[in-house]
Write an enzyme that holds these catalytic residues in place. Structure first.
Site, PDB file in Angstrom:
ATOM      1  N   LEU A   1      24.926  42.304  42.076  1.00 34.94           N
ATOM      2  CA  LEU A   1      25.607  41.649  43.190  1.00 34.94           C
ATOM      3  C   LEU A   1      27.018  42.160  43.370  1.00 34.94           C
ATOM      4  CD1 LEU A   1      24.470  37.954  42.589  1.00 34.94           C
ATOM      5  CD2 LEU A   1      23.515  39.611  44.184  1.00 34.94           C
ATOM      6  N   GLY A   2      27.636  42.632  42.306  1.00 31.24           N
ATOM      7  CA  GLY A   2      29.007  43.121  42.386  1.00 31.24           C
ATOM      8  C   GLY A   2      29.594  43.248  41.001  1.00 31.24           C
ATOM      9  N   ALA A   3      30.862  43.608  40.951  1.00 31.83           N
ATOM     10  CA  ALA A   3      31.561  43.776  39.679  1.00 31.83           C
ATOM     11  C   ALA A   3      32.975  43.238  39.838  1.00 31.83           C
ATOM     12  CB  ALA A   3      31.583  45.236  39.246  1.00 31.83           C
ATOM     13  N   GLY A   4      33.477  42.569  38.802  1.00 34.57           N
ATOM     14  CA  GLY A   4      34.820  42.018  38.827  1.00 34.57           C
ATOM     15  C   GLY A   4      35.611  42.462  37.620  1.00 34.57           C
ATOM     16  N   GLY A   5      36.766  41.801  37.428  1.00 35.02           N
ATOM     17  CA  GLY A   5      37.639  42.183  36.326  1.00 35.02           C
ATOM     18  C   GLY A   5      37.041  41.903  34.965  1.00 35.02           C
ATOM     19  N   PHE A   6      36.028  41.013  34.891  1.00 33.92           N
ATOM     20  CA  PHE A   6      35.451  40.652  33.597  1.00 33.92           C
ATOM     21  C   PHE A   6      34.080  41.257  33.373  1.00 33.92           C
ATOM     22  CE2 PHE A   6      38.489  37.189  34.245  1.00 33.92           C
ATOM     23  CZ  PHE A   6      39.156  37.229  33.032  1.00 33.92           C
ATOM     24  N   GLY A   7      33.502  41.929  34.362  1.00 32.55           N
ATOM     25  CA  GLY A   7      32.201  42.545  34.165  1.00 32.55           C
ATOM     26  C   GLY A   7      31.349  42.476  35.422  1.00 32.55           C
TER      27      GLY A   7
ATOM     28  N   LYS B   1      26.629  36.854  34.919  1.00 36.97           N
ATOM     29  CA  LYS B   1      27.793  37.718  34.716  1.00 36.97           C
ATOM     30  C   LYS B   1      27.783  38.233  33.280  1.00 36.97           C
ATOM     31  CE  LYS B   1      31.895  36.733  36.422  1.00 36.97           C
ATOM     32  NZ  LYS B   1      32.339  37.958  37.101  1.00 36.97           N
TER      33      LYS B   1
ATOM     34  N   ASP C   1      43.584  35.514  39.294  1.00 37.37           N
ATOM     35  CA  ASP C   1      42.962  36.574  40.105  1.00 37.37           C
ATOM     36  C   ASP C   1      42.376  35.997  41.391  1.00 37.37           C
ATOM     37  OD1 ASP C   1      42.309  39.145  40.746  1.00 37.37           O
ATOM     38  OD2 ASP C   1      40.530  39.258  39.477  1.00 37.37           O
TER      39      ASP C   1
END
Length: 837
Positions: free
Chosen positions: A492-498, A514, A612
């Site tokens: 679905l996507g990627a963020g600062g934590f994974g 996640k 964030d």
């Protein structure tokens, strides 16, 4: 020739479903079908469909239109009430079709008397027609029962029925599923980003490719409601929409002449959410992947042991035990409440008060207390209540039952008591010894035979609850989450934590999984931090369902947000993509986000600084309600010292970082206020706050926006794509002013989030904001930056940031010194010292 092509194009545009011409076979008056001969049928010219009697139970038959394989029943004479015995028949008379029972009694007729019916025909599209000498007088497509096919239009005046369940298309364009023609348990409206077109005569249609759409003369091209999972696959596949007896609306596929059908889409993804699925007082739950029905406790018994969906009844009625009624606690259970449901009461009280309110009320039969942060309590007063039990539900329910009643002792009990004393202990010892042996034997068999079973392990892990805190989320195994996400396939996507992946749990609940990266805590510490996150419940926070802490794997399982993140809507470039939000929805998103952050800052036991805030971390559910995600993954700051504590790990995203991040100053909740201000400006403008273009005179958009605000040019700041819509300019002005207050350079000048919310809602007047100073954060290649306490990492960050352009903005001296590299060693030493402490 050109005029002919234009006419053909117009026909295809106005009637998107009738793309092929249907042939039909004519039946003459007197034609008869007999229930005793199920092989007899009226067929279409190409034998695609046939009308015949089909068996629907022991000695019960129905006259139905089916496909060649018999898997798709698309119409039934008389609907649910059209069953006859083996002596029944369907006749074509001058008055129309007549369905009679073996006794000769009329069960159903087409109501076409005095219209001169002379023939009937069944087309290759599945439509049964009755005609007189000059025209068609009746069509099965105009009188659907529980299904529609691709060439069939379903208008707002029609209804599909199956038992107590019904499906409607409202004149507003909404699709609704109802129980008993009163309780609306599913409501699918038009995309709220579509401008209200004042629909004139909406119709629902299923295309042969598997697209379910709503069409209207005021909707250009229509609007898509759903795709079947085999969309546009195969050339000889019949897809049909059907309202099943379990109350769910589904799209099915049947391949050619096959006698099997495959489910491709369901309106209600969680079957237990269908009102009345398990009958009155029935509790719906899941056994592996299938829904099952049961009773609340031993105080109840099934109405029909052979059909658990008929519900349950009390063994002793409340009226038969006056004064001894009590409440039975049902953890992780809720009684479904849908609007409008006039026979239920709603309160904002705690769990104990919710139970007592039901106990003292003579009209209350059950109650549900939600533990999702809303404080809602539902008192169920009707004669019909529908329950749902799942370990993932944050709710507790109570059902009123009669207290325990002691049976009368037998007449010889007192005299026989002494003679049984010696024998009683012998019996007890024998029973205990037998049980011990059986338990040991079963434990041994499980150890050798079932210890490596993935199915058993997944089931036990799914329903094992975290023991550290009450109401903690479900603990999953890593293998189970691998299966749920199909090997972490759909990202679905990627963020600062994974990275985040879509998954489906065993109870068919869609979730977002996640995979955390860089989490070094031990298992016990990780569990405690997850318990802290799960203790935060609010309507505008993404709910944590469960977690996995197994070896080096650290994963979090969140509720799935159907509409994704806010950035997909704000920064969409195609105006006709259906992804643009209108102003009302945008302002509601801004309010919802502010409420969620206010809860984290001011209403939690510990002040949680998000660190964030950005459009990518603001998710939208199916109703476009905003929910803040990724909260609690940063450090928890104690409310007593959060004004003075400096975080040892700097995390954030370019364009949303408050100046104190880069100046190595203390990080407080005001840092989130700064980020929210940038997001609020983007909600108004539909543009990135750090965007630079010729339109903004090569200045950062936030700087240019304030200059336009000073000139009174609100329309210049507002998203140009909203120009033709009804926009509340008073709300726009209030939002712009609040955003400039939030992005003030000095944290002391920024309001608290509670004050921000009050200003947005109009409760507090908004004063004219001073000019915020612009801060250059650097131009990193990625979307997020992560500055640890390591000296070399900080030096690399400083070296990668170019010197600020003279045309960009004013700068804070502290930030300038860090970005230019002149104070890198000092900043690094400060971070290291803080990390050591």
């Amino acid at each position: 020739m050109i005029l002919q092509l234009l006419s053909l194009s117009l026909i295809l545009y106005v009637s998107p479903f009738f793309l092929t011409q249907s042939l039909s076979a004519t039946l003459s008056l007197g034609s008869t079908l007999l229930a005793s001969n199920t092989n007899q049928a009226w067929t279409s010219p190409n034998s695609t469909f046939s009308l015949s009697f089909v068996s629907v139970g022991a000695s019960s038959y129905a006259a139905a239109i089916t496909n060649s394989g018999g898997a798709a029943v698309i119409w039934t004479a008389g609907g649910d009430n059209g069953t006859v015995d083996s002596g029944g028949s369907l006749q074509l008379l001058s008055s129309g079709l007549r369905l009679t029972n073996g006794s000769g009694a009329t069960v159903w007729e087409s109501s076409t008397a005095n219209r001169g019916v002379s023939s009937a025909s069944l087309t290759d599209s599945g439509e049964l027609l009755l005609s007189n000498a000059s025209a068609t007088v009746w069509s099965s497509f105009d009188h659907p029962t529980n299904a529609i096919v691709p060439s069939q239009n379903f208008t707002s005046g029609m209804v599909l029925r199956s038992g107590l369940y019904s499906f409607f298309l409202l004149s507003s364009g909404n699709l609704t599923l109802r129980w008993n023609n009163s309780i609306v348990y599913w409501n699918q409206g038009l995309n709220s980003s579509i401008i209200n077109a004042n629909l004139s005569s909406p119709s629902l249609g299923l295309q042969s490719t598997g697209i379910l759409s709503i069409f209207d003369s005021n909707l250009i091209g229509g609007t898509i409601i759903a795709y079947s999972s085999d969309y546009a696959e195969g050339s000889n596949i019949l897809r049909f929409l059907k309202l099943d007896s379990d109350g769910n609306l589904r799209i099915y596929s049947s391949d050619g002449g096959s006698n099997t059908k495959t489910e491709r889409w369901a309106a209600v993804t969680d079957q237990c959410e269908v009102f009345g699925f398990c009958g009155n007082m029935g509790i719906c739950s899941y056994n592996d992947t299938n829904p099952i029905c049961g009773c609340p406790s031993q105080n109840f018994e099934p109405v029909d042991v052979n059909d658990r969906r008929q519900g349950c009844k009390r063994k002793m009625k409340i009226e038969d035990c006056p004064g001894s009624a009590t409440t039975l606690e049902l953890p992780h259970t809720k009684f479904l409440t849908y609007q409008p449901e006039l026979s239920s009461e709603t309160f904002f009280v705690g769990i104990s008060a919710c139970r007592l309110n039901c106990l003292v009320s003579s009209s209350c039969v059950a109650s549900t207390s939600l533990s999702d942060g809303t404080g809602l309590c539902y008192l169920k007063t009707p004669d019909f209540v529908s329950g749902y039990e799942s370990p993932a539900l944050p709710s507790t329910s109570y059902v009123k039952v009669c207290g325990p009643v002691s049976p009368n002792p037998p007449p010889s009990w007192e005299t026989a008591k002494k003679s049984w004393r010696l024998q009683a202990w012998i019996i007890v010892v024998a029973i205990v010894a037998t049980l011990f042996v059986l338990i040991a034997l079963e434990g041994s068999l499980w150890w050798w035979c079932c210890r490596n079973s993935p199915k058993f392990g997944a089931l036990s892990a799914q329903y094992a609850l975290l023991e550290y805190a009450s109401g903690a989320p479900v603990q999953f195994s890593y293998k189970e989450l691998q299966r749920s996400t199909k090997g972490f396939r759909e990202k679905l996507g990627a963020g600062g934590f994974g990275a985040v992946y879509k998954g489906v749990l065993a109870n068919r609940t869609a979730v977002a999984v996640k995979q955390l990266e860089g989490i070094e805590q031990g298992e016990k510490q990780f569990r405690m931090e997850v318990a802290t996150i799960s203790s935060t419940h609010h309507l505008n926070l993404v709910r944590l369902i469960g977690f996995c802490s197994e070896g080096r794997h650290r994963l979090l399982v969140y509720e799935f947000m159907k509409n994704g993140s806010l950035d997909n809507f704000l920064f969409a470039t195609d105006e006709h993509s259906g992804k643009m939000l209108n102003w009302e929805t945008r302002f509601n998103v801004a309010l919802g986000t502010a409420r969620g952050i206010t809860y984290l800052h001011e209403e939690c036991r510990d002040c949680i600084v998000h660190c964030d805030i950005k459009p990518e971390n603001i998710l939208l559910d199916e109703n476009y309600n905003a929910k803040v995600s990724d909260f609690g993954l940063a450090k928890l700051i104690n409310p007593k010292d959060h004004r003075h504590r400096t975080l040892t790990s700097v995390r954030g995203t370019r364009g949303y970082l408050a100046p104190e991040w880069l100046a190595n100053l203390p990080i407080t909740s005001k840092s989130d206020v700064y980020s929210y201000g940038m997001v609020l400006l983007e909600i108004v403008s539909g543009r990135r706050n750090f965007e630079v273009s010729a339109e903004t005179n090569r200045k950062k958009f936030s700087v240019w926006a304030y200059e336009e605000f000073e000139k009174g040019n609100m329309e210049g700041i507002l998203d140009g794509r909203l120009g033709d819509q009804d926009v509340d300019m008073e709300q726009v002005l209030r939002a712009i002013q609040v955003s400039f207050w939030c992005i003030q350079e000095q944290p002391s000048q920024r309001p608290m989030m509670g004050k921000v919310l009050q200003m947005l809602e109009g409760i507090t007047d908004v004063e004219r904001p001073p000019a915020p100073k612009a801060v250059t954060e650097g131009s990193l290649s990625g979307t997020s930056i992560n500055m640890s306490s390591n000296i070399s990492a900080l030096s690399t960050f400083a070296a990668s940031a170019p010197a600020p352009s003279s045309s960009s903005s004013l700068q804070t001296p502290g930030v300038s010194s860090i970005v230019s590299g002149r104070n890198t060693e000092k900043a690094s030493s400060s971070l290291l010292e803080s990390e050591t402490k």
